[in-house]
Design a protein around this motif. Structure first.
Motif, PDB file in Angstrom:
ATOM      1  N   ASP A   1     -43.484  90.873  -6.336  1.00  0.00           N
ATOM      2  CA  ASP A   1     -43.247  90.821  -4.897  1.00  0.00           C
ATOM      3  C   ASP A   1     -43.692  89.486  -4.293  1.00  0.00           C
ATOM      4  OD1 ASP A   1     -42.114  93.305  -4.826  1.00  0.00           O
ATOM      5  OD2 ASP A   1     -43.906  94.327  -4.102  1.00  0.00           O
ATOM      6  N   GLY A   2     -44.880  89.022  -4.668  1.00  0.00           N
ATOM      7  CA  GLY A   2     -45.366  87.761  -4.121  1.00  0.00           C
ATOM      8  C   GLY A   2     -44.480  86.592  -4.511  1.00  0.00           C
ATOM      9  N   ILE A   3     -44.104  86.550  -5.759  1.00  0.00           N
ATOM     10  CA  ILE A   3     -43.228  85.473  -6.236  1.00  0.00           C
ATOM     11  C   ILE A   3     -41.841  85.626  -5.628  1.00  0.00           C
ATOM     12  CG2 ILE A   3     -42.109  84.509  -8.286  1.00  0.00           C
ATOM     13  CD1 ILE A   3     -44.748  85.185  -9.786  1.00  0.00           C
ATOM     14  N   GLU A   4     -41.376  86.867  -5.513  1.00  0.00           N
ATOM     15  CA  GLU A   4     -40.065  87.105  -4.891  1.00  0.00           C
ATOM     16  C   GLU A   4     -40.067  86.672  -3.429  1.00  0.00           C
ATOM     17  OE1 GLU A   4     -38.830  91.148  -5.484  1.00  0.00           O
ATOM     18  OE2 GLU A   4     -38.372  90.808  -7.585  1.00  0.00           O
ATOM     19  N   ARG A   5     -41.172  86.867  -2.739  1.00  0.00           N
ATOM     20  CA  ARG A   5     -41.261  86.435  -1.336  1.00  0.00           C
ATOM     21  C   ARG A   5     -41.079  84.927  -1.223  1.00  0.00           C
ATOM     22  NH1 ARG A   5     -46.473  90.029  -0.087  1.00  0.00           N
ATOM     23  NH2 ARG A   5     -45.419  92.008   0.083  1.00  0.00           N
ATOM     24  N   ILE A   6     -41.735  84.198  -2.099  1.00  0.00           N
ATOM     25  CA  ILE A   6     -41.594  82.732  -2.082  1.00  0.00           C
ATOM     26  C   ILE A   6     -40.163  82.342  -2.440  1.00  0.00           C
ATOM     27  CG2 ILE A   6     -42.234  80.593  -3.271  1.00  0.00           C
ATOM     28  CD1 ILE A   6     -45.078  81.547  -3.294  1.00  0.00           C
ATOM     29  N   THR A   7     -39.603  82.984  -3.451  1.00  0.00           N
ATOM     30  CA  THR A   7     -38.228  82.687  -3.867  1.00  0.00           C
ATOM     31  C   THR A   7     -37.253  82.960  -2.733  1.00  0.00           C
ATOM     32  OG1 THR A   7     -38.783  83.215  -6.153  1.00  0.00           O
ATOM     33  CG2 THR A   7     -36.451  83.205  -5.581  1.00  0.00           C
ATOM     34  N   GLN A   8     -37.406  84.098  -2.066  1.00  0.00           N
ATOM     35  CA  GLN A   8     -36.536  84.432  -0.937  1.00  0.00           C
ATOM     36  C   GLN A   8     -36.704  83.435   0.199  1.00  0.00           C
ATOM     37  OE1 GLN A   8     -34.183  86.345  -2.454  1.00  0.00           O
ATOM     38  NE2 GLN A   8     -33.936  86.924  -0.336  1.00  0.00           N
TER      39      GLN A   8
ATOM     40  N   LEU B   1     -42.485  71.724   6.507  1.00  0.00           N
ATOM     41  CA  LEU B   1     -43.918  72.020   6.467  1.00  0.00           C
ATOM     42  C   LEU B   1     -44.283  73.113   7.475  1.00  0.00           C
ATOM     43  CD1 LEU B   1     -45.477  68.466   6.085  1.00  0.00           C
ATOM     44  CD2 LEU B   1     -45.766  70.384   4.517  1.00  0.00           C
ATOM     45  N   GLY B   2     -43.712  73.031   8.656  1.00  0.00           N
ATOM     46  CA  GLY B   2     -43.987  74.033   9.675  1.00  0.00           C
ATOM     47  C   GLY B   2     -43.506  75.417   9.268  1.00  0.00           C
ATOM     48  N   LYS B   3     -42.330  75.492   8.681  1.00  0.00           N
ATOM     49  CA  LYS B   3     -41.799  76.783   8.229  1.00  0.00           C
ATOM     50  C   LYS B   3     -42.641  77.347   7.093  1.00  0.00           C
ATOM     51  CE  LYS B   3     -38.475  77.555  11.035  1.00  0.00           C
ATOM     52  NZ  LYS B   3     -38.545  78.715  11.925  1.00  0.00           N
ATOM     53  N   MET B   4     -43.090  76.468   6.201  1.00  0.00           N
ATOM     54  CA  MET B   4     -43.961  76.927   5.117  1.00  0.00           C
ATOM     55  C   MET B   4     -45.276  77.436   5.671  1.00  0.00           C
ATOM     56  SD  MET B   4     -43.374  74.405   1.912  1.00  0.00           S
ATOM     57  CE  MET B   4     -44.545  75.381   1.005  1.00  0.00           C
ATOM     58  N   ASP B   5     -45.808  76.745   6.660  1.00  0.00           N
ATOM     59  CA  ASP B   5     -47.054  77.146   7.295  1.00  0.00           C
ATOM     60  C   ASP B   5     -46.901  78.533   7.935  1.00  0.00           C
ATOM     61  OD1 ASP B   5     -49.784  76.303   8.161  1.00  0.00           O
ATOM     62  OD2 ASP B   5     -48.883  76.535  10.160  1.00  0.00           O
ATOM     63  N   GLU B   6     -45.811  78.739   8.662  1.00  0.00           N
ATOM     64  CA  GLU B   6     -45.540  80.038   9.282  1.00  0.00           C
ATOM     65  C   GLU B   6     -45.435  81.127   8.222  1.00  0.00           C
ATOM     66  OE1 GLU B   6     -41.964  79.521  11.569  1.00  0.00           O
ATOM     67  OE2 GLU B   6     -42.944  78.205  13.019  1.00  0.00           O
ATOM     68  N   PHE B   7     -44.700  80.841   7.170  1.00  0.00           N
ATOM     69  CA  PHE B   7     -44.515  81.806   6.080  1.00  0.00           C
ATOM     70  C   PHE B   7     -45.866  82.156   5.457  1.00  0.00           C
ATOM     71  CE2 PHE B   7     -44.173  82.357   1.458  1.00  0.00           C
ATOM     72  CZ  PHE B   7     -43.395  83.501   1.395  1.00  0.00           C
ATOM     73  N   PHE B   8     -46.650  81.141   5.176  1.00  0.00           N
ATOM     74  CA  PHE B   8     -47.937  81.349   4.530  1.00  0.00           C
ATOM     75  C   PHE B   8     -48.837  82.263   5.366  1.00  0.00           C
ATOM     76  CE2 PHE B   8     -52.375  79.966   3.919  1.00  0.00           C
ATOM     77  CZ  PHE B   8     -52.524  80.287   2.579  1.00  0.00           C
ATOM     78  N   TYR B   9     -48.987  81.965   6.647  1.00  0.00           N
ATOM     79  CA  TYR B   9     -49.881  82.756   7.496  1.00  0.00           C
ATOM     80  C   TYR B   9     -49.339  84.162   7.748  1.00  0.00           C
ATOM     81  CZ  TYR B   9     -53.134  79.009   8.050  1.00  0.00           C
ATOM     82  OH  TYR B   9     -54.068  78.054   7.793  1.00  0.00           O
ATOM     83  N   ARG B  10     -48.031  84.313   7.745  1.00  0.00           N
ATOM     84  CA  ARG B  10     -47.433  85.636   7.926  1.00  0.00           C
ATOM     85  C   ARG B  10     -47.582  86.482   6.671  1.00  0.00           C
ATOM     86  NH1 ARG B  10     -42.355  84.115   8.846  1.00  0.00           N
ATOM     87  NH2 ARG B  10     -41.776  84.414   6.685  1.00  0.00           N
ATOM     88  N   GLU B  11     -47.390  85.879   5.494  1.00  0.00           N
ATOM     89  CA  GLU B  11     -47.361  86.621   4.238  1.00  0.00           C
ATOM     90  C   GLU B  11     -48.716  86.766   3.564  1.00  0.00           C
ATOM     91  OE1 GLU B  11     -44.814  88.308   3.004  1.00  0.00           O
ATOM     92  OE2 GLU B  11     -43.552  87.671   4.665  1.00  0.00           O
ATOM     93  N   LEU B  12     -49.646  85.886   3.840  1.00  0.00           N
ATOM     94  CA  LEU B  12     -50.936  85.909   3.151  1.00  0.00           C
ATOM     95  C   LEU B  12     -51.622  87.267   3.278  1.00  0.00           C
ATOM     96  CD1 LEU B  12     -52.936  84.213   1.495  1.00  0.00           C
ATOM     97  CD2 LEU B  12     -54.037  83.605   3.656  1.00  0.00           C
ATOM     98  N   LYS B  13     -51.554  87.842   4.451  1.00  0.00           N
ATOM     99  CA  LYS B  13     -52.231  89.131   4.670  1.00  0.00           C
ATOM    100  C   LYS B  13     -51.579  90.274   3.881  1.00  0.00           C
ATOM    101  CE  LYS B  13     -49.656  90.092   8.892  1.00  0.00           C
ATOM    102  NZ  LYS B  13     -49.128  88.890   9.449  1.00  0.00           N
ATOM    103  N   ASN B  14     -50.351  90.077   3.420  1.00  0.00           N
ATOM    104  CA  ASN B  14     -49.648  91.105   2.658  1.00  0.00           C
ATOM    105  C   ASN B  14     -49.915  91.025   1.162  1.00  0.00           C
ATOM    106  OD1 ASN B  14     -48.379  92.028   5.030  1.00  0.00           O
ATOM    107  ND2 ASN B  14     -46.776  90.489   4.811  1.00  0.00           N
ATOM    108  N   LEU B  15     -50.673  90.025   0.737  1.00  0.00           N
ATOM    109  CA  LEU B  15     -50.908  89.823  -0.688  1.00  0.00           C
ATOM    110  C   LEU B  15     -52.325  90.251  -1.070  1.00  0.00           C
ATOM    111  CD1 LEU B  15     -49.419  86.229  -1.068  1.00  0.00           C
ATOM    112  CD2 LEU B  15     -48.284  88.399  -1.583  1.00  0.00           C
TER     113      LEU B  15
END
Length: 131
Positions: free
Chosen positions: A7-14, A64-78
């Motif tokens: 799931d974590g790797i799939e999230r990054i891939t998606q 970079l901004g989109k990656m930052d948003e993704f990271f902070y949104r998804e980190l809590k789900n991992l």
């Protein structure tokens, strides 16, 4: 292999397929970058001589901004274990965009040389929601 690791790797891939590989038009990226609240602080040199509206600069900041948003949104789900797997992948992607920024030619075409070079710090304002 557990489902969570996938799931974590799939999230990054998606994220790579749906966001980074399908960038919007430059006009939309510029609007997004303004909303991302990036700040540029000069550390060395005259920043007024730089072309910060450069298309490649905008595209790298947007990524970079989109990656930052993704990271902070998804980190809590991992889970902690997933984070250990996903963080090195994320850091590698993030590092690549930072290197892209480092190699951009930001001087205006009419300027042949920037005296003494320049150095800037780019950071993003964060607002912490308090309850």
């Amino acid at each position: 292999m557990s489902k969570k690791k996938i799931d974590g790797i799939e999230r990054i891939t998606q994220f790579q397929k749906t966001v980074l590989a399908k960038k919007p038009p430059l006009k939309k990226m510029k609007e997004d970058v303004r909303m991302m609240r990036f700040k540029i602080r000069p550390l060395k040199g005259d920043v007024s001589l730089l072309d910060i509206a450069n298309n490649e600069f905008i595209e790298a900041l947007w990524s970079l901004g989109k990656m930052d948003e993704f990271f902070y949104r998804e980190l809590k789900n991992l889970s902690e274990k997933e984070q250990g797997i996903v963080l090195p992948l994320f850091n590698g992607m993030y590092q690549k965009f930072q290197e892209d920024l480092d190699t951009l030619n930001l001087k205006y075409e009419k300027l042949s040389d920037l005296p003494n070079g320049f150095e800037v710090e780019i950071y993003k304002e964060r607002f912490i929601k308090m309850n």
